[in-house]
Design an enzyme around this catalytic site. Structure first.
Site, PDB file in Angstrom:
ATOM      1  N   ASP A   1       0.879  -1.165   0.000  1.00 41.07           N
ATOM      2  CA  ASP A   1       0.000   0.000   0.000  1.00 41.07           C
ATOM      3  C   ASP A   1       0.914   1.212   0.000  1.00 41.07           C
ATOM      4  O   ASP A   1       1.610   1.466   0.980  1.00 41.07           O
ATOM      5  CB  ASP A   1      -0.882  -0.010   1.258  1.00 41.07           C
ATOM      6  CG  ASP A   1      -1.779   1.221   1.363  1.00 41.07           C
ATOM      7  OD1 ASP A   1      -1.668   2.123   0.490  1.00 41.07           O
ATOM      8  OD2 ASP A   1      -2.579   1.289   2.309  1.00 41.07           O
TER       9      ASP A   1
ATOM     10  N   PHE B   1     -10.388  10.791  -8.647  1.00 43.60           N
ATOM     11  CA  PHE B   1     -11.820  10.961  -8.388  1.00 43.60           C
ATOM     12  C   PHE B   1     -12.538  11.029  -9.727  1.00 43.60           C
ATOM     13  O   PHE B   1     -11.980  11.505 -10.714  1.00 43.60           O
ATOM     14  CB  PHE B   1     -12.069  12.250  -7.594  1.00 43.60           C
ATOM     15  CG  PHE B   1     -11.721  12.139  -6.137  1.00 43.60           C
ATOM     16  CD1 PHE B   1     -12.704  11.863  -5.191  1.00 43.60           C
ATOM     17  CD2 PHE B   1     -10.412  12.312  -5.704  1.00 43.60           C
ATOM     18  CE1 PHE B   1     -12.388  11.766  -3.842  1.00 43.60           C
ATOM     19  CE2 PHE B   1     -10.082  12.209  -4.354  1.00 43.60           C
ATOM     20  CZ  PHE B   1     -11.069  11.938  -3.420  1.00 43.60           C
TER      21      PHE B   1
ATOM     22  N   VAL C   1     -15.154  12.508 -12.459  1.00 45.84           N
ATOM     23  CA  VAL C   1     -15.445  13.899 -12.833  1.00 45.84           C
ATOM     24  C   VAL C   1     -16.637  14.460 -12.038  1.00 45.84           C
ATOM     25  O   VAL C   1     -16.623  15.610 -11.603  1.00 45.84           O
ATOM     26  CB  VAL C   1     -15.732  14.000 -14.353  1.00 45.84           C
ATOM     27  CG1 VAL C   1     -16.045  15.447 -14.736  1.00 45.84           C
ATOM     28  CG2 VAL C   1     -14.516  13.519 -15.138  1.00 45.84           C
TER      29      VAL C   1
ATOM     30  N   SER D   1       0.819  10.853 -16.732  1.00 48.76           N
ATOM     31  CA  SER D   1      -0.364  10.993 -17.578  1.00 48.76           C
ATOM     32  C   SER D   1      -0.194  12.202 -18.490  1.00 48.76           C
ATOM     33  O   SER D   1       0.487  13.158 -18.144  1.00 48.76           O
ATOM     34  CB  SER D   1      -1.593  11.200 -16.687  1.00 48.76           C
ATOM     35  OG  SER D   1      -2.691  11.652 -17.444  1.00 48.76           O
TER      36      SER D   1
ATOM     37  N   ALA E   1      -6.891  18.286  -9.541  1.00 48.97           N
ATOM     38  CA  ALA E   1      -6.024  17.675  -8.530  1.00 48.97           C
ATOM     39  C   ALA E   1      -5.214  16.536  -9.149  1.00 48.97           C
ATOM     40  O   ALA E   1      -4.021  16.391  -8.891  1.00 48.97           O
ATOM     41  CB  ALA E   1      -6.864  17.162  -7.357  1.00 48.97           C
ATOM     42  N   TYR E   2      -5.881  15.743  -9.988  1.00 46.96           N
ATOM     43  CA  TYR E   2      -5.195  14.629 -10.650  1.00 46.96           C
ATOM     44  C   TYR E   2      -4.072  15.174 -11.531  1.00 46.96           C
ATOM     45  O   TYR E   2      -2.949  14.663 -11.517  1.00 46.96           O
ATOM     46  CB  TYR E   2      -6.195  13.823 -11.487  1.00 46.96           C
ATOM     47  CG  TYR E   2      -5.592  12.614 -12.168  1.00 46.96           C
ATOM     48  CD1 TYR E   2      -5.305  11.455 -11.444  1.00 46.96           C
ATOM     49  CD2 TYR E   2      -5.294  12.617 -13.531  1.00 46.96           C
ATOM     50  CE1 TYR E   2      -4.749  10.343 -12.056  1.00 46.96           C
ATOM     51  CE2 TYR E   2      -4.736  11.505 -14.152  1.00 46.96           C
ATOM     52  CZ  TYR E   2      -4.471  10.373 -13.409  1.00 46.96           C
ATOM     53  OH  TYR E   2      -3.916   9.272 -14.018  1.00 46.96           O
ATOM     54  N   GLY E   3      -4.362  16.224 -12.293  1.00 44.50           N
ATOM     55  CA  GLY E   3      -3.369  16.841 -13.172  1.00 44.50           C
ATOM     56  C   GLY E   3      -2.157  17.339 -12.406  1.00 44.50           C
ATOM     57  O   GLY E   3      -1.014  17.087 -12.800  1.00 44.50           O
ATOM     58  N   VAL E   4      -2.397  18.028 -11.287  1.00 48.42           N
ATOM     59  CA  VAL E   4      -1.283  18.538 -10.481  1.00 48.42           C
ATOM     60  C   VAL E   4      -0.473  17.376  -9.889  1.00 48.42           C
ATOM     61  O   VAL E   4       0.765  17.406  -9.864  1.00 48.42           O
ATOM     62  CB  VAL E   4      -1.785  19.491  -9.364  1.00 48.42           C
ATOM     63  CG1 VAL E   4      -0.650  19.847  -8.401  1.00 48.42           C
ATOM     64  CG2 VAL E   4      -2.375  20.762  -9.980  1.00 48.42           C
TER      65      VAL E   4
ATOM     66  N   ARG F   1      -9.135   1.896 -21.127  1.00 55.10           N
ATOM     67  CA  ARG F   1     -10.383   1.378 -20.533  1.00 55.10           C
ATOM     68  C   ARG F   1     -10.071   0.649 -19.222  1.00 55.10           C
ATOM     69  O   ARG F   1      -9.656  -0.503 -19.206  1.00 55.10           O
ATOM     70  CB  ARG F   1     -11.080   0.426 -21.503  1.00 55.10           C
ATOM     71  CG  ARG F   1     -11.663   1.129 -22.724  1.00 55.10           C
ATOM     72  CD  ARG F   1     -12.503   0.199 -23.577  1.00 55.10           C
ATOM     73  NE  ARG F   1     -11.723  -0.848 -24.240  1.00 55.10           N
ATOM     74  CZ  ARG F   1     -11.013  -0.662 -25.355  1.00 55.10           C
ATOM     75  NH1 ARG F   1     -10.963   0.531 -25.936  1.00 55.10           N
ATOM     76  NH2 ARG F   1     -10.350  -1.672 -25.897  1.00 55.10           N
TER      77      ARG F   1
END
Length: 276
Positions: A62, A94, A96, A139, A192-195, A231
């Site tokens: 984890d 998270f 969208v 990403s 948040a994901y992008g940062v 996917r």
């Protein structure tokens, strides 16, 4: 102690991670460890590969839990004297339409995707053997999020001299700014994901630089990559790539031949170096 080469893939009981393990089982000449937070799910995934005639091993991990990371570190040190391939794939996002307050999304997402990944690197990078390969799954969203940053932030994130401490400071500031609802005013994008993935890409650039300075003769290659829109439970059913297709670039980087001197410290997608 085993002299067999060893590969570890984090967050690999499903999705892209699972597909990376599958490919490594077919192509990597050694032991391949599938890891997951939940031992039940991990063992289930190993059994699924067994049905395909592929032999993966399981170890609990984890990345949010330092004790769990250190247990894996000690196991690898004792059994193999280090490791040869590390793929940092574990991550969260998270949805969208999730109604969780943005500040909480920021804290939770960064905790795993950036700080968790960094902790794995802190503990496991010193174990990577000469000619080892390290792949940090980032990403394309890190590129678009970078474009959504203020010019000042972009300069910092593109800097060739930024330190790990400075990056940690910036990632921490993003979380703090979201709590005060000033993140946009402070030049941050609304993702948040992008940062978190900017963090992963920049961390990779820093780590590659440190390897050059401290372990130049060891020929270790470390890169960040974008698997594409795949996917998975994370991206959903409309995504364009299958998990096996998403695994292609991470696996390519994990299996760079021993005489390769690059790519190193780069951000790739579709096996191609992208400008950061």
């Amino acid at each position: 102690m085993s002299s067999v080469p060893v590969a570890v893939v984090t967050g690999s009981n499903k999705g892209i991670g699972f597909a990376i393990v599958r490919a490594l089982c077919k192509q990597f000449p050694g032991d391949v460890y599938l890891t997951a937070r939940d031992p039940g799910r991990g063992q289930e995934a190993v059994a699924k590969l067994q049905e395909e005639g592929l032999h993966a091993l399981f170890h609990q991990l984890d990345i949010d839990d330092l004790q769990s990371i250190r247990a894996l570190r000690d196991f690898l040190k004792e059994k193999y004297g280090g490791l040869n391939v590390l793929v940092n794939n574990a991550g969260i996002a998270f949805k969208v339409h999730d109604t969780t307050p943005f500040a909480i999304q920021a804290e939770v997402t960064l905790k795993t995707n950036f700080f968790g990944t960094r902790n794995v690197c802190t503990e496991l990078l010193p174990l990577v053997k000469p000619y080892g390969r390290v792949v940090n799954v980032s990403s394309m969203v890190s590129s678009s999020a970078l474009g959504g940053c203020s010019r000042e932030l972009q300069q910092k994130f593109r800097s060739d001299t930024i330190t790990e401490d400075e990056l940690v400071e910036l990632m921490t500031k993003f979380v703090e700014d979201t709590k005060k609802s000033v993140h946009e005013k402070e030049g941050w994008p609304n993702t948040a994901y992008g940062v978190s993935k900017i963090g992963v890409t920049v961390l990779s650039r820093i780590q590659a630089r440190m390897l050059n300075e401290e372990r130049k003769g060891d020929h270790i290659l470390l890169n960040a990559c974008c698997p594409g829109w795949v996917r998975t439970d994370m991206a959903g059913p409309k995504a364009t790539k299958s998990p096996d297709e998403g695994a292609e670039t991470p696996v390519y980087l994990a299996l760079l031949p021993s005489d390769a001197d690059g790519p190193h410290g780069q951000f790739l997608s579709n096996k191609t170096v992208r400008t950061w």
